[in-house]
Design an enzyme around this catalytic site. Sequence first.
Site, PDB file in Angstrom:
ATOM      1  N   ARG A 130     -11.598  10.677  23.093  1.00 51.46           N
ATOM      2  CA  ARG A 130     -10.178  10.639  23.450  1.00 51.46           C
ATOM      3  C   ARG A 130      -9.873  11.185  24.836  1.00 51.46           C
ATOM      4  NH1 ARG A 130      -6.597  11.765  17.973  1.00 51.46           N
ATOM      5  NH2 ARG A 130      -7.649  10.238  16.645  1.00 51.46           N
TER       6      ARG A 130
ATOM      7  N   ASP B 185       8.807  13.834  17.060  1.00 54.34           N
ATOM      8  CA  ASP B 185       7.363  13.759  17.249  1.00 54.34           C
ATOM      9  C   ASP B 185       6.995  14.571  18.483  1.00 54.34           C
ATOM     10  OD1 ASP B 185       5.154  11.738  15.890  1.00 54.34           O
ATOM     11  OD2 ASP B 185       4.562  12.400  17.886  1.00 54.34           O
TER      12      ASP B 185
END
Length: 276
Positions: free
Chosen positions: A39, A146
């Site tokens: 990632r 979020d």
Amino acid sequence: MFSSTNAITPAGYDRFRKYLQKVCGISLSENKQYLVASRLGKLLEREGFNRIEALVDTLEVGRNKALKEEVINAMTTNETLWFRDSHPFNILREKILPEMKDRPLKIWSAASSTGQEPYSISMVIEEFKASKPGVLRAGERIVATDICTNILQHAKQAEYDSLAIARGLGADMQRKYFDKVNDSTWRVKRNLSTRVEFKFLNLIEPFSTLGKFDVIFCRNVLIYFTAETKLDILRRMHSCLNPGGYLFLGGSEALSGLSSHFDIVQCHPGIVYKAK
């Protein structure tokens, strides 16, 4: 030649996972170096960091907020679909909404990702209002939060490609609640999207300013936190619920150690937690 795998030394990985837990609560296990490498590999190469320790050094100085945001975005899991698990939405429609007669309804979708959950909730409300006219007359509001900023921007646009639409949404609901933008893109109808307000929120930070809610959806996110952090978040969510308000957790998540805060309501199928 740059190698993201070699850049993640054991000592560096340990520093990074402690940093990540400190800033956003995500708790990585001891054997997830491959995940960090996959990632963050491109970011490390782009920024010229030969070791992840150099990245942590820069992050801990705290001056590069854009880099911190990019790292958190990269390490956040955003797997979602429409009406995920189905039971919570059935319980909302069949049990909870009928109890909200003649009062404003406020729902929080925590860790809302690309928006499928809050928009699914909005569809349930719309379906209920059509089948039970006059029950919900005081207005409905859905707050969706979020920590991932790029995901929030996507959710606010309320536009989805055909592949995303197909994940959990039937053709009849697509035709009913979406407008076609072009051959591959669909937009949530305005009467549904205006009910939803998206906000940035880090769950390990205070969130009492969001106000009080009748229902909280906090599903499939607490599994990424330590037991201590999870309990802290749940206690604070209880404080954000109106008396008798409801909390939904993910199918693999359980509420333990808080029997003084919540009652378990068996709905056959599915369960929901009711605030004491």
